[in-house]
Structures are given as structure tokens and as C-alpha cells.
Motif scaffolding. Structure first.
Motif, PDB file in Angstrom:
ATOM      1  N   ILE A 201      -0.376   4.513   1.653  1.00  0.00           N
ATOM      2  CA  ILE A 201      -0.981   4.962   3.053  1.00  0.00           C
ATOM      3  C   ILE A 201      -0.585   6.370   2.861  1.00  0.00           C
ATOM      4  O   ILE A 201       0.610   6.943   2.373  1.00  0.00           O
ATOM      5  N   GLY A 202      -1.639   7.101   3.343  1.00  0.00           N
ATOM      6  CA  GLY A 202      -1.419   8.854   3.166  1.00  0.00           C
ATOM      7  C   GLY A 202      -0.476   9.571   3.830  1.00  0.00           C
ATOM      8  O   GLY A 202      -0.808  10.667   4.382  1.00  0.00           O
ATOM      9  N   HIS A 203       0.663   9.156   4.057  1.00  0.00           N
ATOM     10  CA  HIS A 203       1.921   9.838   4.547  1.00  0.00           C
ATOM     11  C   HIS A 203       2.228  10.979   3.517  1.00  0.00           C
ATOM     12  O   HIS A 203       3.358  10.505   2.862  1.00  0.00           O
ATOM     13  N   GLN A 204       1.634  11.854   3.262  1.00  0.00           N
ATOM     14  CA  GLN A 204       1.745  12.754   1.886  1.00  0.00           C
ATOM     15  C   GLN A 204       3.302  13.437   1.920  1.00  0.00           C
ATOM     16  O   GLN A 204       3.633  13.797   0.868  1.00  0.00           O
ATOM     17  N   ARG A 205       3.955  13.463   2.962  1.00  0.00           N
ATOM     18  CA  ARG A 205       5.117  14.423   2.799  1.00  0.00           C
ATOM     19  C   ARG A 205       6.133  13.257   2.066  1.00  0.00           C
ATOM     20  O   ARG A 205       7.096  13.835   1.568  1.00  0.00           O
ATOM     21  N   ARG A 206       6.061  12.007   2.038  1.00  0.00           N
ATOM     22  CA  ARG A 206       6.731  11.008   1.430  1.00  0.00           C
ATOM     23  C   ARG A 206       6.896  11.320  -0.117  1.00  0.00           C
ATOM     24  O   ARG A 206       7.668  10.973  -0.681  1.00  0.00           O
ATOM     25  N   SER A 207       5.887  12.121  -0.644  1.00  0.00           N
ATOM     26  CA  SER A 207       5.888  12.589  -2.079  1.00  0.00           C
ATOM     27  C   SER A 207       6.167  13.999  -2.256  1.00  0.00           C
ATOM     28  O   SER A 207       6.095  14.419  -3.476  1.00  0.00           O
TER      29      SER A 207
ATOM     30  N   GLN B 290       4.943  13.140  11.341  1.00  0.00           N
ATOM     31  CA  GLN B 290       6.365  13.670  11.409  1.00  0.00           C
ATOM     32  C   GLN B 290       7.318  12.593  11.793  1.00  0.00           C
ATOM     33  O   GLN B 290       8.535  12.502  11.423  1.00  0.00           O
ATOM     34  N   ILE B 291       6.651  11.553  12.728  1.00  0.00           N
ATOM     35  CA  ILE B 291       7.560  10.576  13.142  1.00  0.00           C
ATOM     36  C   ILE B 291       7.735   9.589  11.991  1.00  0.00           C
ATOM     37  O   ILE B 291       8.769   8.921  11.999  1.00  0.00           O
ATOM     38  N   ASP B 292       6.901   9.527  11.052  1.00  0.00           N
ATOM     39  CA  ASP B 292       7.122   8.867   9.902  1.00  0.00           C
ATOM     40  C   ASP B 292       8.377   9.495   9.227  1.00  0.00           C
ATOM     41  O   ASP B 292       8.921   8.611   8.581  1.00  0.00           O
ATOM     42  N   ILE B 293       8.251  10.607   9.291  1.00  0.00           N
ATOM     43  CA  ILE B 293       9.746  11.422   8.714  1.00  0.00           C
ATOM     44  C   ILE B 293      11.174  10.934   9.300  1.00  0.00           C
ATOM     45  O   ILE B 293      12.148  10.489   8.676  1.00  0.00           O
ATOM     46  N   TYR B 294      10.884  10.946  10.598  1.00  0.00           N
ATOM     47  CA  TYR B 294      11.951  10.327  11.398  1.00  0.00           C
ATOM     48  C   TYR B 294      12.397   9.211  10.942  1.00  0.00           C
ATOM     49  O   TYR B 294      13.847   8.713  10.545  1.00  0.00           O
ATOM     50  N   ASN B 295      11.466   8.150  10.749  1.00  0.00           N
ATOM     51  CA  ASN B 295      11.871   6.796  10.332  1.00  0.00           C
ATOM     52  C   ASN B 295      12.433   6.707   8.882  1.00  0.00           C
ATOM     53  O   ASN B 295      13.342   6.058   8.580  1.00  0.00           O
ATOM     54  N   TRP B 296      11.843   7.487   8.011  1.00  0.00           N
ATOM     55  CA  TRP B 296      12.285   7.541   6.626  1.00  0.00           C
ATOM     56  C   TRP B 296      13.530   8.109   6.526  1.00  0.00           C
ATOM     57  O   TRP B 296      14.468   7.399   5.693  1.00  0.00           O
ATOM     58  N   PHE B 297      13.892   9.246   6.936  1.00  0.00           N
ATOM     59  CA  PHE B 297      15.187   9.909   6.795  1.00  0.00           C
ATOM     60  C   PHE B 297      16.284   9.112   7.339  1.00  0.00           C
ATOM     61  O   PHE B 297      17.374   9.146   7.144  1.00  0.00           O
ATOM     62  N   LEU B 298      16.013   8.434   8.614  1.00  0.00           N
ATOM     63  CA  LEU B 298      16.964   7.788   9.200  1.00  0.00           C
ATOM     64  C   LEU B 298      17.129   6.207   8.529  1.00  0.00           C
ATOM     65  O   LEU B 298      18.054   5.637   9.058  1.00  0.00           O
ATOM     66  N   ASP B 299      16.136   5.711   7.866  1.00  0.00           N
ATOM     67  CA  ASP B 299      16.047   4.419   7.401  1.00  0.00           C
ATOM     68  C   ASP B 299      16.310   3.527   8.389  1.00  0.00           C
ATOM     69  O   ASP B 299      16.856   2.428   8.688  1.00  0.00           O
TER      70      ASP B 299
END
Lengths: 472, 165
Positions: A190-196, A277-286
Motif C-alpha cells: 500500500i502506497g504509504h511511501q513514508r514507510r520507505s 501521517q496518521i500512518d506514521i503515528y501507528n508505525w512509530f508507536l507500534d
């Protein structure tokens, strides 16, 4: 003598006006410039279908397995992805598909042809699936409400899929995509490109996981403030027929161009912008939030052409292993103040990060243990002391204020287009050289988190997340 | 005021150079006009709204009146196309040069780079009082006085015709 004779003959011919050959040549001497103008006008790139694209370095020699790639949806986002793909070696474009055949499709075919790919253009993806039997991967950048159908069709045909976010405009749609991925065993990125993005990966892996420099994260805030933008228009001569629009799920040309604002087609700014950006919240907080409340509405734009909320302020609550985290997020489309960023705040420091370059910073709380170790390891730049306000200029430091923290920068920058690493990761994963950075399950969790914000606004209530909703 | 006769001849080199100048300016007009025409929804409104200095009142009034605005928009687009064709072909050269100069003066007056005026929209260079509009305008004023069309351009036929009658 000869000449003079000739000239007088000419004069006779032209009779009454007394025009010599010289007159005619000089009189018409500048006409060729009009021809030149016409030629350059026809040659120039305009709002038309001529191949235009960024200056792209030809990918370096590539020795691995060449992948056959197709693209579905060649609008603005499709073009962004294509431009990134053209910088990635080892790809062979076979087909592109877009219902706007006279404009988007033509432009994509022209651009790919220019870069030496033998591509076929299709209007209907089913036709593309039928004819293109040797595809390894497809990149989908169609409107959100098409994602589920398109993704599932390609997965079931045995093709790996890179699908733009938002995964779907409905939770059910997103869920069916994860199901299809599991059923077929094909890859779905899925294209949440900040993850890469190497800067984000550095922050997550090094600063948060290894160095734990923020300590106990208690608060997050983030925003995407975007200034007023006019609705997207279209050149009249490229207008789609009503029949065609309806065949593909649109009622009007305005809907087709501005689908992001319509319910049933897109999800509005919180989904288009906030989702990243909310994707980053979830990712960084696990972690995933347990509840969300939100205030929002169509406050500024025309309500009948902007069904989704132009302004939203949302508050999430997370229960992480370390404790409660409260996160605010706002997306507004009427003012661009400070752009977009995500800011994580812990008892030992602050991490402010943004996809746009030069906007990131890390700040140490004065009470926190020193970060010398991390600076020496190269995880952070050397600190810069914030200038203290000069005395006597009306700046009074109150005893209740803590001294300003030291500021660091993150020494990792992305020098490629934003989407390139994420696409590269997808292709690497197909070759078995990497794990997907945003597989279907992660995209699904983010889709649930974000789509619930709209629900919270709609119902005017605090929406509790049922843990089962995240489970597939 | 008059000059020595010898000082008034500009020679064939001068005529060719000035003809090229005329063509370049015509080209510029033609492209600006065509470009605006090609953009279905082009309007001078935002530019007029950003106007400062003495013409501010008039320009804002035009921008706020839909009928005036659409008139000014068409006048602009078609005017520039006509000026472009005319200057390149060299027809009614002196009259068109005068018209073009007036148009450029009006453009200049929208946002003249005068000391003390501050514009938020960035320009492509840096100007103080003199900008490219003003220079292009003055070049056209020069072309009003030098009938280049009589040497290179359709005006040559016109002059022949006038001479005949």
C-alpha cells in the motif's frame, strides 16, 4: 542591364501597383517567422498529450530479473509514480490503462514510448487483464473507490500489486483486499511511501527503537495545512461523454476530476493527506488508537461539490506498552501555515519530522540524559544551542518556563523523489530481496484508523475502536 | 528640435536590426495571446486585483465588474494575437507599434516596481522603476517613428499602393 529588364518586366506584369520583385520579396520577407512560430507552437508541451516528463537519468545497467509492469490510473498520482519508476532499473512497462484515453492515457503512452518501452494503452482494465498475460506487477493509482475491485482482480490473476493509499474508501473494501492477498499469496504493497523513506526509517529504527531518545512518549501532534486550491478543471475538448462517465462510476465531469471531495468516491482531505501521517503515528508507536473524537465540517467550500470535510481536528488516544499517548491531528485546506509535519513528544525529547526536506529536528529536554553517544554514532547532528533572548528587549524569562532545549538535525536525507524508495522496495520484494515496508495488513490498520475519523465527525461522537476491527 | 541630416540615416543594417526587433516583440505578443487563448479559463482578474499605485482603483473596478472583466480579457487575448500577427508581418506597423506601446504601458501600470511598493508575488528578476514591460514599451515607441514595415513587411505593398494613388 539584364536585371533591369527583368525588373521592368515584373513591373509591367504587376501593372497598376508598380511592384518590383524586390518589393515582393521584401514585403513578404517576414512571413517565414509566422511559420516558425506555428511550428514551435505545435512542438511545445502544453496542456495536451505530447510526451512531457521530468529529466530522468537513464537507470544504470541492471543485471537482475527484469519485471513486466503495468499501470492502472494515469492521473496526477499515476504520473508521479511513473516518473519515479522511470528512475528504477529492471522494469519493462507493458501496458497502461486509463479511462481518459485522449489525455492521461495518451500522455503516459507517449512518455513510455519515449523511454523505449513498448506499451499498449487500454481504457478498460478487464481488457488489459485479458490481453496481458505475462505481467509480474501492476501499479494502481485509480480513485479510491476503485481500489478494491482493481486490486482483487489483479491479485487473482497472479499479479503483484502496488496500490495507492487510501487502500479503499470503505473498511469492507480494504478488508476484502487483505483477504484476497492472503488467498492468492501475491504481494500487496500500500502506497504509504513514508514507510520507505530513509529519514523515517532512521527515526524509527535508530532514534526510537535503538536509542529511545524521546523516553516516554506522551503526546503527538501533526498537521497538514494546505492553502485554498481551486477545483480541478478540464479542457473542454477532452470532456468525457456522459455514458463513459457513468460506466466508470461518475455522474459528472466535475466528479471525475474532483472525486476526492465526493462521498462514495474518495474520503476527503483527512484520507488524502491525513492518512500518510496518521500512518506514521501507528508505525512509530507500534500501536493503534483505542478511540478518536473529531471536529470537522465543510466550512469553506461549496457544499454541493465538496461533500467531505474541508477542515478536521482529530484527537486519538493510544494505549501503548509504555502508557497512554494522546495524539492530535489536523488537516485544513484553507491555510498553509507551517505545512505538514508529525511531532512526537516524550519526557526526554521531541522528534519533529516531515516528508518535506529541511523541516525535521530533534530537541533534547534539558532534564534528559545527554545524547553524546548518539551524536558520536552519527545518529544525530551536533547540537545547536538555541539563542537565548537578549535581555532588556521586553523578553522576560519567567521562572515557570524551562530553558529551551538543544536542537539537533537528522543526518539522513532522501535525495530521490518521495515515492521512489517505496516502489523500489515493492520491486525488491517481488525479486525476494526485501520485505514489503507497507504490506496489506499495515495499510488496512491505517485505513481503519483514518476512515473512523470521518465516522466520528459524521456522528458527532467519540468512536471507540473495537480491537476485532483490526483483526482479519 | 532637428538633427543634422547625416545623423538621421540609420542605414540598411539599422533597418534589418529594427525589423528583427519588431518581429521578436510581435512573437512575444503572439505567444502571450495564444497561450492565454489556449487556457480555456484565463482571466486577468488576479493580476488586476494585485494592482498597486495610481491605477489601483480603475483596475480593481474592472476586476470586480464581470462584464468589464470579460471585455478586458478578450481585448487582451485577441489584441495581443492581432498585435503579434501585425508586427511580425509588418502591416500597419506604426499604428500597431503605438497600440502595443499603450498596452504595455497599461501592463506596466498594474504593478510598477517603484520604490516603496512591495509585491508578494515573486517576479523572475529584480527591478527598480525600469522593468521589461517598460523596455519593451520603449522599443515599440521607437518603432512608431521608424517605419520598418515599409522596408520589410506587408506595409511595403501599402506604401506602393498609396504612392500609386
Amino acid at each position: 542591364m539584364e536585371n533591369e529588364k527583368q525588373e521592368s518586366k515584373e513591373e509591367e506584369k504587376k501593372g497598376s501597383l508598380n511592384l518590383s520583385r524586390r518589393d515582393i520579396v521584401q514585403g513578404l520577407a517576414t512571413v517565414p517567422f509566422l511559420g516558425m512560430f506555428g511550428w514551435s507552437w505545435a512542438k511545445k508541451d502544453g496542456p495536451d498529450t505530447s510526451a512531457s516528463g521530468p529529466v530522468i537519468e537513464t537507470p544504470k545497467e541492471f543485471t537482475g530479473k527484469e519485471l513486466n509492469v503495468a499501470m492502472l490510473g494515469m492521473g496526477a498520482q499515476g504520473q508521479v509514480l511513473l516518473n519515479s519508476c522511470l528512475r528504477i532499473p529492471g522494469l519493462k512497462f507493458k501496458a497502461v490503462c486509463d479511462i481518459w484515453t485522449d489525455l492521461n492515457l495518451k500522455r503516459a503512452v507517449n512518455l513510455l514510448t519515449k523511454y523505449g518501452h513498448e506499451v499498449t494503452g487500454y481504457e478498460d482494465y478487464r481488457e488489459m487483464l485479458e490481453n496481458e498475460k505475462d505481467l509480474d506487477a501492476v501499479i494502481i493509482a485509480t480513485p479510491d473507490f476503485w481500489h478494491a475491485e482493481h486490486t482483487i482482480a489483479f491479485l487473482e490473476a497472479g499479479v503483484h500489486v502496488y496500490c495507492e493509499k487510501e487502500m479503499s474508501n470503505t473498511i469492507e473494501g480494504a478488508r476484502s483486499m487483505v483477504d484476497a492477498q492472503k488467498r492468492t499469496g501475491k504481494l500487496l504493497q500500500i502506497g504509504h511511501q513514508r514507510r520507505s523513506n530513509p529519514r523515517y526509517i532512521h527515526c524509527k529504527k535508530k532514534l526510537l527503537e535503538e536509542a529511545d531518545i524521546l523516553g516516554r512518549i506522551t503526546t503527538i501532534n501533526g498537521q497538514w495545512n494546505r492553502g485554498v486550491q481551486p477545483d480541478l478543471g478540464w479542457p473542454k475538448r477532452y470532456e468525457l461523454s456522459q455514458e463513459k462517465l457513468e460506466k466508470y462510476g461518475f455522474e459528472t465531469m466535475h466528479e471525475f476530476r474532483n472525486w476526492r471531495w465526493y462521498k462514495g468516491l474518495g474520503g476527503g482531505p483527512i484520507v488524502d493527506l491525513g492518512s500518510h501521517q496518521i500512518d506514521i503515528y501507528n508505525w512509530f508507536l507500534d500501536s493503534k488508537p483505542v478511540s478518536v473524537m473529531a471536529s470537522g465540517g465543510v466550512d469553506y467550500y461549496e457544499k454541493d461539490t465538496h461533500e467531505w470535510y474541508d477542515s478536521i481536528i482529530a484527537l486519538f488516544e493510544y494505549q501503548t506498552e509504555k502508557g497512554t499517548v494522546r495524539a492530535s491531528y489536523q488537516t485544513i485546506t484553507t491555510n498553509s501555515s507551517e505545512g505538514y509535519f508529525e511531532k512526537f513528544m516524550g519526557d526526554q525529547g521531541t522528534l519533529s519530522i516531515s516528508e518535506s526536506a529541511n523541516k525535521s529536528g530533534v530537541y533534547r529536554e534539558v532534564s534528559a540524559p545527554p545524547w553524546d553517544e548518539w551524536v558520536n554514532k552519527g545518529y544525530l547532528s551536533k547540537p545547536e544551542k538555541k539563542e537565548t533572548p537578549a535581555a532588556g528587549e521586553g523578553a522576560v524569562v519567567d521562572v515557570r518556563e524551562t530553558a529551551s532545549p538543544e536542537s539537533h538535525t537528522i543526518p539522513v536525507e532522501l535525495n530521490d523523489p518521495y515515492h521512489q524508495p517505496h516502489l523500489q522496495n515493492f520491486f525488491d520484494a517481488i525479486r525476494g530481496e526485501a520485505e514489503l515496508n507497507c504490506p496489506a495488513e499495515d495499510g488496512y490498520e491505517t485505513a481503519v484508523t483514518v476512515l473512523k475519523v470521518n465516522e466520528a465527525v459524521e456522528k458527532g461522537i467519540t468512536v471507540k475502536f473495537n480491537p476485532e476491527e483490526y483483526v482479519i | 528640435m532637428s538633427f543634422d541630416k547625416n545623423e538621421q540615416t540609420i542605414g540598411s543594417g539599422g533597418i534589418i536590426a529594427l525589423t528583427l526587433l519588431r518581429i521578436l516583440i510581435g512573437w512575444h505578443f503572439l505567444y502571450e495571446g495564444f497561450y492565454k487563448l489556449a487556457q480555456e479559463s484565463w482571466t486577468a482578474k488576479p493580476v488586476l486585483n494585485g494592482s498597486k499605485w495610481i491605477m489601483n482603483g480603475v483596475y480593481s473596478w474592472i476586476a470586480d465588474s464581470p462584464s468589464m472583466l470579460s471585455f478586458v480579457d478578450s481585448l487582451n487575448m485577441y489584441g495581443m494575437v492581432i498585435l503579434g500577427f501585425g508586427l511580425i508581418l509588418g502591416v500597419f506597423t506604426r499604428w500597431l507599434a503605438l497600440g502595443g506601446a499603450v498596452l504595455l504601458l497599461l501592463f506596466y501600470l498594474i504593478n510598477p516596481p517603484l520604490p516603496g511598493l512591495y509585491y508578494t508575488t515573486p517576479t523572475e528578476g529584480h527591478y527598480l522603476i525600469v522593468n521589461k514591460n517598460l523596455i519593451e514599451m520603449m522599443a515599440l515607441v521607437a518603432l512608431v517613428f521608424i517605419p520598418t514595415g515599409k522596408f520589410f513587411g506587408l506595409d511595403r505593398f501599402l506604401y506602393a499602393f498609396l504612392k500609386k494613388s
